[in-house]
Design a protein around this motif. Sequence first.
Motif, PDB file in Angstrom:
ATOM      1  N   LEU A 216     -57.855  13.534  -1.052  1.00  0.00           N
ATOM      2  CA  LEU A 216     -57.282  14.184   0.137  1.00  0.00           C
ATOM      3  C   LEU A 216     -58.464  13.703   1.333  1.00  0.00           C
ATOM      4  O   LEU A 216     -59.711  14.089   1.171  1.00  0.00           O
ATOM      5  N   SER A 217     -57.998  12.887   2.258  1.00  0.00           N
ATOM      6  CA  SER A 217     -58.752  12.591   3.442  1.00  0.00           C
ATOM      7  C   SER A 217     -57.966  12.493   4.894  1.00  0.00           C
ATOM      8  O   SER A 217     -57.338  13.698   5.158  1.00  0.00           O
ATOM      9  N   TYR A 218     -57.947  11.485   5.472  1.00  0.00           N
ATOM     10  CA  TYR A 218     -57.535  11.571   6.707  1.00  0.00           C
ATOM     11  C   TYR A 218     -56.572  10.087   7.123  1.00  0.00           C
ATOM     12  O   TYR A 218     -56.908   9.140   6.288  1.00  0.00           O
ATOM     13  N   THR A 219     -55.570  10.174   7.647  1.00  0.00           N
ATOM     14  CA  THR A 219     -54.797   8.760   8.101  1.00  0.00           C
ATOM     15  C   THR A 219     -56.053   7.719   8.729  1.00  0.00           C
ATOM     16  O   THR A 219     -55.685   6.774   8.593  1.00  0.00           O
ATOM     17  N   THR A 220     -56.773   8.246   9.160  1.00  0.00           N
ATOM     18  CA  THR A 220     -57.950   7.334   9.807  1.00  0.00           C
ATOM     19  C   THR A 220     -59.028   6.734   8.923  1.00  0.00           C
ATOM     20  O   THR A 220     -59.428   5.724   9.535  1.00  0.00           O
ATOM     21  N   SER A 221     -59.254   7.389   7.911  1.00  0.00           N
ATOM     22  CA  SER A 221     -60.041   7.000   6.726  1.00  0.00           C
ATOM     23  C   SER A 221     -59.947   5.380   6.493  1.00  0.00           C
ATOM     24  O   SER A 221     -60.700   4.788   6.390  1.00  0.00           O
ATOM     25  N   PRO A 222     -58.673   4.681   6.481  1.00  0.00           N
ATOM     26  CA  PRO A 222     -58.523   3.392   5.972  1.00  0.00           C
ATOM     27  C   PRO A 222     -59.148   2.515   7.210  1.00  0.00           C
ATOM     28  O   PRO A 222     -59.818   1.518   6.965  1.00  0.00           O
ATOM     29  N   ALA A 223     -59.270   2.824   8.419  1.00  0.00           N
ATOM     30  CA  ALA A 223     -59.833   2.086   9.487  1.00  0.00           C
ATOM     31  C   ALA A 223     -61.474   1.918   9.193  1.00  0.00           C
ATOM     32  O   ALA A 223     -61.627   0.572   9.579  1.00  0.00           O
ATOM     33  N   TYR A 224     -61.873   2.783   8.713  1.00  0.00           N
ATOM     34  CA  TYR A 224     -63.453   2.672   8.220  1.00  0.00           C
ATOM     35  C   TYR A 224     -63.665   1.294   7.297  1.00  0.00           C
ATOM     36  O   TYR A 224     -64.241   0.540   7.360  1.00  0.00           O
ATOM     37  N   HIS A 225     -62.835   1.408   6.329  1.00  0.00           N
ATOM     38  CA  HIS A 225     -62.937   0.006   5.402  1.00  0.00           C
ATOM     39  C   HIS A 225     -62.443  -1.248   5.876  1.00  0.00           C
ATOM     40  O   HIS A 225     -62.967  -2.072   5.613  1.00  0.00           O
ATOM     41  N   MET A 226     -61.489  -1.077   6.801  1.00  0.00           N
ATOM     42  CA  MET A 226     -60.950  -2.348   7.451  1.00  0.00           C
ATOM     43  C   MET A 226     -62.008  -2.710   8.640  1.00  0.00           C
ATOM     44  O   MET A 226     -62.515  -3.908   8.602  1.00  0.00           O
TER      45      MET A 226
END
Length: 332
Positions: A216-226
Amino acid sequence: MRTLLYSLVSAMAVVLSGPALAKDKLTIYTYESFTADWGPGPVVKKEFEAECGCDVDFVSVADGVALLNRVKLEGASTKADIVLGLDTNLTADAKATGLFAPHGAVSDVNVPGGWSDDVFVPFDYGYFAVVYDTEKLKSPPKSLKDLVEGSPDDKIVIQDPRTSTPGLGLLLWVKSVYGDKAPEAWAKLKARVLTVTPGWSEAYGLFTKGEAPMVLSYTTSPAYHMVAENTDRYKAASFEEGEYLQIEVAGITTTGAKNPLAEKFMAFMTGPKFQDAIPETNWMFPSGKTDKPLNPAFDKLVKPTKTLLFSPEDVAANRKAWVDEWLAVMSK
């Protein structure tokens, strides 16, 4: 006489060369990921200290609900001037304590649905999401129903609603979709839960270590990895029922109302020196005035088809009962 004169001069020199007068100090209670080396805390501290000529002292706890619990425990004797990291699911409860003071006029605030509150000011916002590892989960859930009824072999790490704002957010997300049937939904989902952590940091750490394919996290979390890791391995699932909105806020305590730095910080918080740090340190959307455009990675994120959100008053009236309902299922 010369000896006496020398002694007096020496004593005066010690006084003049002694420690400088102590700077004014602002004490801010917040959550651990905010003050982490990679979080916005270090940037915010540096920028505000340069502006105010003061010392900023961050005191951190595991997560947002724990912040409110700590302030309640300390009461009027709290050392916090500002509490930063509550959200709208907690603001009515926080106001009811009588431990927060109205803020002065704050402009340049922009969040979904608008904002009008004389006590709390938003510093960012985002949407809760199930983030998954594409290398471990080929068919991610497409709805909350899919998550609840999916294979117990595909685990998820979640947070505790008693201590964590994301944990509380998931509880409210389930409640907003399932209503009175929420206990049955939790009973099914329980089989997929690897563990329940006190805060977001612990949960996300387990996920990135490969302990579970979902968190459970945020829709924005993948931006960090990108942006930071140059990978699109981690994605947020888009749910048919919509995503639950989180608006994070800060408030001045009644103690802090006596400290002129508190009002200055609240105005600073909505300006670009604070807000420009949010997207790529807290990995949320800024809620105030910015000077820098969002990284293009944010354009690739899941966009909620529907925004889910209970009013602060509804949460305050029902939070204990709903948490107890969750605990009764999860503790069996």
